[in-house]
Design a protein around this motif. Structure first.
Motif, PDB file in Angstrom:
ATOM      1  N   ASP A 195       0.838  -1.207   0.000  1.00  0.00           N
ATOM      2  CA  ASP A 195       0.000   0.000   0.000  1.00  0.00           C
ATOM      3  C   ASP A 195       0.879   1.266   0.000  1.00  0.00           C
ATOM      4  O   ASP A 195       0.505   2.280  -0.570  1.00  0.00           O
ATOM      5  CB  ASP A 195      -1.008   0.005   1.150  1.00  0.00           C
ATOM      6  N   GLU A 242      -3.737  -2.902  -4.159  1.00  0.00           N
ATOM      7  CA  GLU A 242      -3.762  -1.699  -3.316  1.00  0.00           C
ATOM      8  C   GLU A 242      -4.143  -0.461  -4.133  1.00  0.00           C
ATOM      9  O   GLU A 242      -4.793   0.447  -3.629  1.00  0.00           O
ATOM     10  CB  GLU A 242      -2.401  -1.490  -2.638  1.00  0.00           C
ATOM     11  N   LEU A 299      -7.177   1.776  -2.933  1.00  0.00           N
ATOM     12  CA  LEU A 299      -6.926   3.124  -2.425  1.00  0.00           C
ATOM     13  C   LEU A 299      -7.392   4.236  -3.361  1.00  0.00           C
ATOM     14  O   LEU A 299      -7.594   5.367  -2.931  1.00  0.00           O
ATOM     15  CB  LEU A 299      -5.414   3.309  -2.157  1.00  0.00           C
TER      16      LEU A 299
END
Lengths: 455, 455
Positions: A275, A309, A313
């Protein structure tokens, strides 16, 4: 339509890797003839008519209804007031960032830049004298790309170099003006000011500030007008008009560089949280749709994890749309055979920002030849370098790290050679110079050397 | 008609001094639209068609009748043969000049240019890494302005910096070709080579050499062709086409500078033999009619003496006609109130070559802020610096010494920032970066910093 971001997935083992990767890297700063022509006219006009021309363009493009250039100067009290009015958290962040940037550049000054001489065995003195530029101009973009951090990164090295006068120009277009995409009726005496930029000018120790922009501001700094002093060098980013104007006045004044879209390249060995790497790729992609974010990694499963990720995100970010366009259009996730191969590919790209997101960054750093800035280890996100690690965030883009580096203290100094030939030295040197000058057909050069020989 | 040389005589006490002096200084590198247009077309053509285009322009402009670019490459044996065939006196002069230039630039390398880092109190590592460029191109003019010393001054710093590949281009136009002012029938397979230039290439350690020139050679170096490797930076002087081409490819590759006419400014206190000073003024004037030679001196009788020596010496020189045109059109002998005033005027001019022809040169040197190279004392004729004192003779002209300096080792190196933030450092830096990134509306930048904070 759901927003997704899927950087191009490649592997260096693919037979068509080179062709596809080259295509993805391609970016060309084509010169726009229309812009070039308009910029040439604006420069010539400001050169000929000075303040009057700058004022007219500022009224026309920025929609500011003022009748003298002095109305466009910000005084020190206004800059200080902008700083004082900030929330304490921003005041402290600006001050701390400035202190760290100053400290790095003061160290950098000690790494070069001192006047020094030596004498050779015949008494001849040779060396170089280092002096600061007298006066520099810093261009600060207005509108959406108004970055106070840019001002710190340009003004502080100039200050540390010993530049006595730092002149800032920053356009403050009125909403609805040509500069902001509107029709341009000049009605306001004051445009949109970015208070953080003005506060940063206070912190960085700017000497004078004018709310002008575009090619007309570059021209005013390069040629000087009754109100705007002529500078020795112009630095700072700007739009296509500003870039074209800077390129055109190069030679009359110094310039820093012509910046292309921002880039990040992450070399990952799989040891950093995916991430973190996804967010680092985003932090370059959010600049604009042409920005380029690339991941090189020998671990395919890790690349999958980063892509997950990215998906997770993306929608948490206000600039998701720009990020998605940038990653879809120019991003790449590349599976390499090894970290060594990843380093070799990185050298071919010569990226602006290079993150070595590895548990052993010092193993790979020696293999890296060309990059604007190298960020070592998982904790060194590029964004820390953008604001406050200390080194300059003005970096070479589009592969120009092959031949140039970060903006530095050295950009605000210049060297003069020092030569003092002794009478004895003139005997030996005079004979060499005489032979070579005659060989070049320059007999006065030869004569000047020969006259200093003892009869 | 008798040839005479009478530089403009001025005194700083004249009421119209400023206006008349400003007029005399005026020189403008106006861009020639016709040249710019032709250069743009040549660059685009070479970029698109590579070798074939370079070959066509070389046939057309230089009158060389060859059918492949490989026929235009000079190999190492040919360069060595040129050196071996020189008279011993020239061989020794070239070798000694090269050794002195190399020694100075090796010293210069120690004055900056080393990779270095430091750690701050929270363990964050900061610094810069210095690396040489991989490959550079050196343009060497052909024809009348073929200067082997220029080749030494460009190639040796590159070599000292650690550049692995130095590619030289030098046109060898056939007599009667377009490049030499003729009509351009291609009949010869080999043009006029300057043996001293080829010998200098051998001495300086050039890697490869091509007998091509003009905008087409600049394009080949900037973009690369099948035969000519793409370089990272192009240095070296050339005519208006070469200058325009270099300016246009700036950004794709690095360039050194765009040179204007050569200049010398002599500050004299009257203690140097006037014939020496006259010859020093000549040695700049003989370069070309636009070259500028200026004497500043507080002693009117000494200025008279220099003028007498100008009259006496002029006709002893083969290039008397060029010297006379240069001195009559652009030269000046200026009577100043004092040496201090002379220094102040020199700073305003920022001359390329500055001779401090004084019995106490170190008294005046600290007052001199802007100059390409400063020559101290009567024995230090500018011509010694041109060939063999050691410092570089490629110097900023037309006042650009206000913001730039001599060509140097540093021009063939570049810097990369090194940043390694410790976990502890990421806590402090992350909070500053987060505040500033939110202030700039860049939330992914903020996110990347915040992710590294301990929960």
């Amino acid at each position: 339509m759901t927003l997704t971001a899927a950087p191009l997935r490649l592997a260096t083992t693919q037979p068509d890797f080179d062709a596809r990767f080259t295509e993805r890297l391609h970016w060309s700063a084509e010169q726009d003839d229309a812009i070039e022509g308009r910029v040439r006219d604006i420069l010539a006009d400001v050169r000929a008519r000075g303040d009057a021309a700058v004022l007219e363009y500022t009224v026309r493009f920025d929609g500011l209804k003022v009748d003298s250039l002095s109305a466009l100067e910000l005084n020190a009290a206004e800059l200080k007031a902008a700083f004082d009015a900030l929330p304490v958290e921003q005041r402290e962040a600006l001050t701390q960032a400035a202190a760290r940037i100053r400290r790095y550049h003061e160290w950098q000054k000690t790494q070069g830049g001192a006047t020094a001489t030596y004498r050779d065995e015949d008494g001849t003195l040779l060396g170089q004298k280092i002096t600061p530029l007298d006066r520099v101009g810093i261009y600060v973009p207005g509108g959406k790309a108004a970055y106070p951090s840019s001002l710190l990164m340009n003004a502080i090295p100039a200050h540390v170099a010993g530049v006595q006068e730092i002149i800032m120009v920053v356009p403050t277009p009125v909403r609805g003006s040509v500069a902001t995409g509107g029709t341009g009726d000049a009605t306001a005496t004051r445009g949109e000011r970015n208070e953080l930029v003005l506060a940063a000018a206070h912190v960085a120790g700017v000497t004078r500030a004018f709310t002008i922009g575009g090619a007309q501001a570059v021209a005013a700094l390069a040629y000087g007008t009754a109100s705007v002093p002529k500078v020795d060098k112009i630095t700072g980013p700007g739009n296509a008009y500003v870039a074209s104007a800077k390129k055109r006045v190069f030679g009359t004044v110094g310039i820093d560089m012509i910046a292309g879209p921002s880039e990040i390249l992450v070399l990952a060995d799989g040891s950093t949280r995916p991430d973190w790497v996804a967010m680092d790729l985003f932090s370059q992609a959010e600049h604009d749709e042409l920005a380029q974010s690339i991941l090189l990694c020998p671990d395919a499963a890790y690349i999958d994890a980063v892509q997950r990720e990215i998906n997770r995100l993306l929608l948490t970010l206000p600039r998701a749309e720009i990020i998605a366009k940038s990653l879809n259009g120019r991003g790449a996730l590349i599976h390499t055979r090894s970290m060594e191969e990843a380093c070799a590919i990185s050298n071919r790209i010569a990226p602006e920002h290079l993150e070595v997101s590895s548990s052993e960054p010092h193993r790979w750093e020696p293999l890296l030849k060309h990059a604007g800035a190298i960020f070592l280890g998982a904790f060194t996100s590029e964004s820390l370098g953008d604001y406050c690690a200390g080194p300059n965030h003005v970096l070479p883009t589009s592969g120009t790290a092959r031949f140039s580096g970060p903006l530095s203290v050295y950009d605000f100094q210049k060297r003069s050679s020092l030569i003092e030939v002794s009478e004895q030295g003139a005997q030996q040197l005079g004979r060499i110079a005489s032979v070579l000058a005659h060989g070049e057909g320059l007999q006065a050069h030869a004569g000047a050397a020969e006259m200093r020989l003892k009869r």
